[in-house]
Write a protein that holds these residues in place. Structure first.
Motif, mmCIF file in Angstrom:
data_model
loop_
_atom_site.group_PDB
_atom_site.id
_atom_site.type_symbol
_atom_site.label_atom_id
_atom_site.label_comp_id
_atom_site.label_asym_id
_atom_site.label_seq_id
_atom_site.Cartn_x
_atom_site.Cartn_y
_atom_site.Cartn_z
ATOM 1 N N VAL A 97 0.747 -1.236 0.024
ATOM 2 C CA VAL A 97 -0.248 -0.292 -0.256
ATOM 3 C C VAL A 97 0.643 0.753 0.164
ATOM 4 C CG1 VAL A 97 -1.718 0.839 1.170
ATOM 5 C CG2 VAL A 97 -1.819 -1.429 1.486
ATOM 6 N N GLY A 98 2.396 1.659 0.308
ATOM 7 C CA GLY A 98 2.709 2.209 1.064
ATOM 8 C C GLY A 98 3.733 2.704 -0.613
ATOM 9 N N ALA A 99 4.115 1.534 -1.629
ATOM 10 C CA ALA A 99 4.295 1.841 -2.990
ATOM 11 C C ALA A 99 2.730 2.366 -3.991
ATOM 12 C CB ALA A 99 4.247 0.303 -3.471
ATOM 13 N N TYR A 100 1.297 1.777 -3.564
ATOM 14 C CA TYR A 100 0.110 2.744 -4.064
ATOM 15 C C TYR A 100 0.821 4.219 -3.331
ATOM 16 C CZ TYR A 100 -3.977 3.103 -6.045
ATOM 17 O OH TYR A 100 -5.121 3.209 -6.717
ATOM 18 N N LEU A 101 0.232 4.599 -2.140
ATOM 19 C CA LEU A 101 0.358 5.898 -1.577
ATOM 20 C C LEU A 101 1.384 6.402 -2.772
ATOM 21 C CD1 LEU A 101 -0.475 7.809 0.096
ATOM 22 C CD2 LEU A 101 1.068 7.302 1.718
ATOM 23 N N GLU A 102 3.160 6.076 -2.079
ATOM 24 C CA GLU A 102 3.726 6.766 -3.384
ATOM 25 C C GLU A 102 3.538 7.335 -4.290
ATOM 26 O OE1 GLU A 102 7.301 5.126 -2.896
ATOM 27 O OE2 GLU A 102 7.528 5.513 -1.170
ATOM 28 N N GLU A 103 2.832 6.721 -5.338
ATOM 29 C CA GLU A 103 2.625 6.279 -6.701
ATOM 30 C C GLU A 103 1.635 7.578 -6.606
ATOM 31 O OE1 GLU A 103 -0.212 3.840 -10.227
ATOM 32 O OE2 GLU A 103 1.418 2.576 -9.058
ATOM 33 N N LYS A 104 0.557 7.734 -6.252
ATOM 34 C CA LYS A 104 -0.354 8.433 -5.752
ATOM 35 C C LYS A 104 -0.008 9.921 -6.152
ATOM 36 C CE LYS A 104 -3.615 5.599 -8.331
ATOM 37 N NZ LYS A 104 -4.655 6.307 -8.967
ATOM 38 N N LEU A 105 0.738 10.118 -4.321
ATOM 39 C CA LEU A 105 1.166 11.563 -4.530
ATOM 40 C C LEU A 105 2.527 12.143 -5.541
ATOM 41 C CD1 LEU A 105 2.605 10.608 -0.664
ATOM 42 C CD2 LEU A 105 -0.125 11.971 -1.556
ATOM 43 N N ASP A 106 2.663 11.216 -6.634
ATOM 44 C CA ASP A 106 3.965 11.990 -7.215
ATOM 45 C C ASP A 106 3.125 12.226 -7.860
ATOM 46 O OD1 ASP A 106 6.832 10.879 -5.791
ATOM 47 O OD2 ASP A 106 6.486 8.717 -6.980
ATOM 48 N N ALA A 107 1.973 11.682 -8.634
ATOM 49 C CA ALA A 107 1.387 12.002 -10.245
ATOM 50 C C ALA A 107 0.441 13.554 -8.648
ATOM 51 C CB ALA A 107 0.443 11.204 -10.188
ATOM 52 N N LEU A 108 0.284 13.299 -8.064
ATOM 53 C CA LEU A 108 -0.791 14.780 -7.157
ATOM 54 C C LEU A 108 1.001 15.866 -7.186
ATOM 55 C CD1 LEU A 108 -3.642 15.227 -6.461
ATOM 56 C CD2 LEU A 108 -2.764 15.453 -3.755
ATOM 57 N N VAL A 109 1.773 15.879 -7.128
ATOM 58 C CA VAL A 109 2.669 16.864 -7.482
ATOM 59 C C VAL A 109 2.744 17.417 -8.259
ATOM 60 C CG1 VAL A 109 5.287 16.821 -6.647
ATOM 61 C CG2 VAL A 109 4.179 15.588 -4.909
ATOM 62 N N ASP A 151 -7.460 6.477 -2.672
ATOM 63 C CA ASP A 151 -7.756 6.541 -3.373
ATOM 64 C C ASP A 151 -8.960 8.288 -2.920
ATOM 65 O OD1 ASP A 151 -6.606 5.109 -5.493
ATOM 66 O OD2 ASP A 151 -8.754 3.095 -5.560
ATOM 67 N N GLU A 152 -9.203 7.427 -2.099
ATOM 68 C CA GLU A 152 -10.451 8.454 -1.377
ATOM 69 C C GLU A 152 -9.653 9.583 -1.034
ATOM 70 O OE1 GLU A 152 -13.672 8.647 2.359
ATOM 71 O OE2 GLU A 152 -12.771 6.822 1.760
ATOM 72 N N MET A 153 -8.322 9.082 0.017
ATOM 73 C CA MET A 153 -7.893 10.496 0.806
ATOM 74 C C MET A 153 -7.540 11.857 -0.588
ATOM 75 S SD MET A 153 -4.116 11.682 1.029
ATOM 76 C CE MET A 153 -3.378 10.006 0.398
ATOM 77 N N ILE A 154 -6.599 10.762 -1.657
ATOM 78 C CA ILE A 154 -6.191 11.935 -3.009
ATOM 79 C C ILE A 154 -7.279 12.711 -3.185
ATOM 80 C CG2 ILE A 154 -4.933 11.978 -5.023
ATOM 81 C CD1 ILE A 154 -2.641 11.198 -2.754
ATOM 82 N N SER A 155 -8.414 12.146 -3.355
ATOM 83 C CA SER A 155 -9.949 12.978 -3.990
ATOM 84 C C SER A 155 -9.685 14.071 -3.606
ATOM 85 C CB SER A 155 -11.264 11.807 -4.124
ATOM 86 O OG SER A 155 -12.177 13.239 -4.076
ATOM 87 N N LYS A 156 -10.132 13.784 -1.668
ATOM 88 C CA LYS A 156 -10.108 15.029 -1.032
ATOM 89 C C LYS A 156 -9.572 15.640 -0.376
ATOM 90 C CE LYS A 156 -13.067 12.456 2.298
ATOM 91 N NZ LYS A 156 -14.144 12.570 2.385
ATOM 92 N N LEU A 157 -7.324 15.473 -0.848
ATOM 93 C CA LEU A 157 -6.653 16.039 -0.617
ATOM 94 C C LEU A 157 -6.773 17.126 -1.648
ATOM 95 C CD1 LEU A 157 -3.923 17.698 0.906
ATOM 96 C CD2 LEU A 157 -3.226 15.287 -0.320
#
Length: 399
Positions: free
Chosen positions: A313-325, A385-391
């Motif tokens: 899940v950490g790898a997935y979180l990193e991927e999603k945060l990198d996309a947001l950045v 995914d929910e966190m990324i959407s809200k952030l």
């Protein structure tokens, strides 16, 4: 006036104003969600500042606490207790250390680690080796000893003079550590991943280099894993991902998953020359209740294969945060390991956290420009995914 406002007013009148609290009164939690006194739901990506690794309502955990409450809470360290003995044995196994002392908090774990290091040096070399090298931008706690080794003048200056014999070097700068070492140096203290200072992982070269210096000069390496330990980086303790074993290790936060407990651990080499009867103590530390909590936490980590889960899940979180950045100019960098992540922002992090809370997302800050993301370790990809959407909704509204 709502009940929530009444609770907040009462707290503001009664509590010493040492925290600027967010305007919410949490009532209960379930899974990875929190609920306020008016029933609103919040996705929790702060975990009580990296404490509630199992989320809320894990039955195995809560049953262990309830069972121990019915048996015995406290007896003092003048006697043995089965839960504490079991907790100690399990913690030593996963930490690869040899001896442990249970405390009531992370700050107290740091205090014990500092005393242990100085006693080791005193026993072997007398009174002339007492200096401790700590790192700039570090954070180790709020007591006088812990503040003394915290590398932020803002935390230190109002309480000076603090304990002496402390020097500061630059994290991830080996030359600055070499420059600080003298024939009076007894220990080097650092977080394996700096937390409050802005989510900075140690580089392998730096950690290995410091360890080599310590071994060469019989200086003790103290690693503070109060925040980054207990599975948060995908290893039970972050140092295990580097292969650089400390002489003394501190732990707390997720060690009890909400029950106040910390620990400092050491190798047999340190214990042989360090704290003896009469040198250190605690009335509450390691009582049967917290022993039962620590024992249950370690069992659950094993049964649920938490470390593998964090890696995935950490790898997935990193991927999603990198996309947001990549998407937003106001987000400049992501740093971190596993489920301990920081996103550097040009917006005030406090503003982001406040707006996110309104949208039902709990996140916190680190340093002056970092959004800190330290969720329960049991989150799933759908929660990311929910966190990324809200952030993302929060950021879009602010900019």
């Amino acid at each position: 006036m709502s009940n929530m406002n009444q609770y907040m007013e009462t707290a503001e009148k009664a509590l010493l104003h040492t925290y600027n609290r967010f305007p919410v009164v949490f009532d209960h939690g379930k899974g990875v969600y929190l609920y306020d006194t008016e029933g609103k739901e919040y996705l929790d990506f702060a975990a009580g500042i990296a404490v509630n690794s199992l989320g809320y309502g894990d039955e195995t955990y809560t049953d262990a606490l309830k069972n121990q409450v019915d048996k015995l809470l406290h007896i003092s360290n003048l006697y043995y207790s089965a839960p504490t003995a079991e907790a100690a044995s399990k913690l030593l196994e996963v930490s690869q250390m040899d001896r442990v002392f249970f405390t009531n908090s992370g700050t107290e774990a740091i205090e014990g680690a500092l005393k242990a290091a100085r006693k080791y040096s005193y026993s072997k070399y007398g009174t002339e080796r007492y200096e401790i090298i700590a790192m700039n931008h570090s954070f180790h706690g709020r007591s006088m000893g812990a503040v003394s080794v915290t590398g932020n003048a803002h935390y230190r200056e109002p309480f000076e003079p603090l304990i002496g014999g402390v020097k500061f070097a630059d994290f991830n700068d080996l030359e600055s550590v070499k420059t600080a070492i003298t024939d009076k140096t007894c220990a080097i203290l650092m977080e394996t991943v700096q937390g409050e200072g802005g989510i900075y992982p140690a580089t392998p070269e730096f950690l290995c280099g410091v360890k080599a210096l310590c071994e060469e000069k019989d200086i003790l390496l103290i690693l503070d894993e109060i925040q980054c330990g207990m599975g948060r980086t995908g290893e039970m303790f972050a140092w295990q991902g580097y292969g650089v074993k400390p002489d003394i290790l501190t732990s707390a936060k997720a060690l009890g998953c909400g029950v106040p407990v910390g620990a400092f651990l050491m190798t047999e080499k340190v214990a042989e020359y360090s704290l003896a009867p009469g040198d250190h103590g605690t009335t509450y530390g390691g009582n049967p209740f917290v022993g039962a909590a620590v024992s249950a936490v370690l069992d659950i980590y094993k049964d649920k294969n938490i470390l593998t889960h964090v890696q995935e899940v950490g790898a997935y979180l990193e991927e999603k945060l990198d996309a947001l950045v990549e998407k937003y100019d106001c987000l400049t960098t992501r740093r971190g390991k596993g489920l301990m992540q920081g996103v550097v922002t040009t917006i005030k992090p406090g503003t982001v956290c406040s707006k996110a809370l309104e949208k039902g997302l709990v996140i916190i800050s680190a340093g002056s420009d970092v959004i800190r993301i330290v969720p329960p370790l049991v989150i799933e990809k759908k929660h990311v995914d929910e966190m990324i959407s809200k952030l993302e909704a929060t950021i879009s509204e602010i900019i």
